[in-house]
Design a protein around this motif. Sequence first.
Motif, PDB file in Angstrom:
ATOM      1  N   GLN A   1      -5.892   3.477 -10.978  1.00 52.42           N
ATOM      2  CA  GLN A   1      -6.959   3.703 -10.082  1.00 52.42           C
ATOM      3  C   GLN A   1      -8.168   3.848 -10.936  1.00 52.42           C
ATOM      4  O   GLN A   1      -8.407   4.260 -12.116  1.00 52.42           O
TER       5      GLN A   1
ATOM      6  N   GLN B   1      -1.105   8.481  -7.444  1.00 43.95           N
ATOM      7  CA  GLN B   1      -1.521   7.977  -6.407  1.00 43.95           C
ATOM      8  C   GLN B   1      -0.551   9.125  -5.210  1.00 43.95           C
ATOM      9  O   GLN B   1       0.427   9.124  -5.197  1.00 43.95           O
ATOM     10  N   GLU B   2      -1.705   9.661  -4.490  1.00 45.71           N
ATOM     11  CA  GLU B   2      -0.885  10.781  -3.574  1.00 45.71           C
ATOM     12  C   GLU B   2      -0.326   9.952  -2.459  1.00 45.71           C
ATOM     13  O   GLU B   2      -0.944   9.061  -1.890  1.00 45.71           O
TER      14      GLU B   2
ATOM     15  N   GLU C   1       4.003  12.135  -5.179  1.00 51.71           N
ATOM     16  CA  GLU C   1       2.985  11.069  -5.944  1.00 51.71           C
ATOM     17  C   GLU C   1       3.781   9.782  -6.452  1.00 51.71           C
ATOM     18  O   GLU C   1       4.760  10.136  -6.873  1.00 51.71           O
ATOM     19  N   ASN C   2       2.995   8.916  -6.216  1.00 50.22           N
ATOM     20  CA  ASN C   2       3.305   7.776  -7.359  1.00 50.22           C
ATOM     21  C   ASN C   2       2.634   7.812  -8.737  1.00 50.22           C
ATOM     22  O   ASN C   2       1.651   8.237  -8.599  1.00 50.22           O
TER      23      ASN C   2
ATOM     24  N   TYR D   1       2.568   2.129  -1.023  1.00 49.84           N
ATOM     25  CA  TYR D   1       2.027   1.326  -1.815  1.00 49.84           C
ATOM     26  C   TYR D   1       1.573   0.121  -0.974  1.00 49.84           C
ATOM     27  O   TYR D   1       0.482  -0.593  -1.157  1.00 49.84           O
TER      28      TYR D   1
ATOM     29  N   ASP E   1      -1.547   1.811   1.200  1.00 45.89           N
ATOM     30  CA  ASP E   1      -2.710   2.285   0.342  1.00 45.89           C
ATOM     31  C   ASP E   1      -2.313   1.284  -1.145  1.00 45.89           C
ATOM     32  O   ASP E   1      -2.168   1.798  -2.155  1.00 45.89           O
TER      33      ASP E   1
ATOM     34  N   ILE F   1      -3.114  -0.315  -4.201  1.00 47.58           N
ATOM     35  CA  ILE F   1      -4.220  -0.165  -5.036  1.00 47.58           C
ATOM     36  C   ILE F   1      -4.821  -1.369  -5.407  1.00 47.58           C
ATOM     37  O   ILE F   1      -5.992  -1.575  -5.567  1.00 47.58           O
TER      38      ILE F   1
END
Length: 523
Positions: free
Chosen positions: A91, A98-99, A290-291, A376, A380, A382
């Motif tokens: 990120q 990643q939340e 989280e991831n 993911y 979202d 990334i």
Amino acid sequence: MKKLLVLSLGLATACHTSQNTGSEVAKNAPKVVEYIPTPFAESIIESDLKEHLYTYASDEFEGRETGQPGQKKAIEYLKSEYESIGVPAAQSDGDYFQEVPLEISQVPSGSMNINGKEYVLGEHFLTFAKAEGTFDNIIYAAYGIETDNYSDYEGLDVSDKLVLIKSGEPMNADGTYTLSGSIVKSSWSNMSEALGKKVEIALNKGAKGVLYYDEGNFARFNNRFQYMKTNDSGRMQLAADDNGSFFNFIIDNTLAHIILPQIDTDSESRELSVPIAINIKSENKKIESENVVAFIKGSVKPDEYLVISSHLDHIGITADGEINNGADDDGSGTVAVLEIAEAFQKAVEAGQRPKRSIVFLHVTGEEKGLLGSRYYTDIDPIFPLEKTVANLNIDMIGRIDPKRTGERNYIYLIGSDKLSTDLHQISESVNDEHTLIELDYSFNDENDPNRFYYRSDHYNFAKNNIPIIFYFNGTHEDYHRPGDTPDKINYDLLENRTRLIFYTAWEIANRDERLMVDKIPAK
């Protein structure tokens, strides 16, 4: 963690010289990187994998259940390891985490009234979330299928309606299947895939909810519901899934025939004058998870991405206090990703940065329904999915399937040929050149009853038309049990399998052309 190998590799000088100006031209010629993977692959060794795993699958990590303290210890461990080897966060703000907003919907309770008669949740129908509404009629959409050449929704308006659909797919009078035109079933007959696809179609058409008739699998869902009810445990889901406006019910043979007596033979889509009132209550509890995502930027094609994934979670502690350490599931995949990342970082430090970017993705909530990977890919990403060239997913590669006969030096490969001929050929040739593992495709069959293709995180990439390979050693007697401990891992096999994945990733990341997606996904 490991000292950098003394490498005899370097930068090769281009040699477009002539007799008259050879020395001067050679002096000023551009340097060309020789992409030679072997020294970096050989940095992946048993002892380092073992050191990682004895920590990651220790009692201290408490079985790494999603949202629990052990999972927090796991993500902190992964972060510290990436920091120590110099692989940055994916990120842009430098955060490795990643939340992934999750919720647990508590076991619901309530009833459904059909034609004035009350039916209690858990008897003839099941759902795992709250649902309320009153409907004067419902829409029967037969099999609930819509493709380019076939639709059960033709002429139907299902907006804000309750839709009744059944499992399976249409057949012709001669016994062949309408969609395939042969005696071979399509994926619409595979419950693992079809249920989600059919519900999604209804949702996208504006339906308020679905009554799904699947007599063959009702008992399976009922067993899960009764277990959750008895143990006072709810269903975990992505917070984004709980919009409170869509219902999803599984109904049994009794209820299906009360609504439509000829449902087994009747495939005519239409409106049914059946009044239904639904009153199902449930409360949701927020879960933080989280991831973990690290990243090596590519040198030539930095905007193309190869994702190497594993799931960081496991199933936690049993009711009687035993820890499910999850050394194989998926500690083995997790430490493999760490070692692959370190090998690529060594290549970077030696001047051999991969041409494409590589994303090292450790996802949460796999054991709860592939939640972290779905967050993911679907909510979202990334990095853009359209720029993601492949996903290599590692889930259990440290042990031996006791049901399998043959060489111990094997690995099950699933999905390598489903979307890309290039990917399958690369996988085969890399293995022939470097690792000589027996590649076993037993579970790659479309009709495999285990449905492993749909049961790990790669599927969320595959459904988005991204080529995948799923690396897997098969199940064993310690699968999802406290006996899955690091002392039972075959570290020589773990080393060789991890090297195979590294070599495959190296080839994908450094080839001139992006993998071609030349297969049509099953419909």
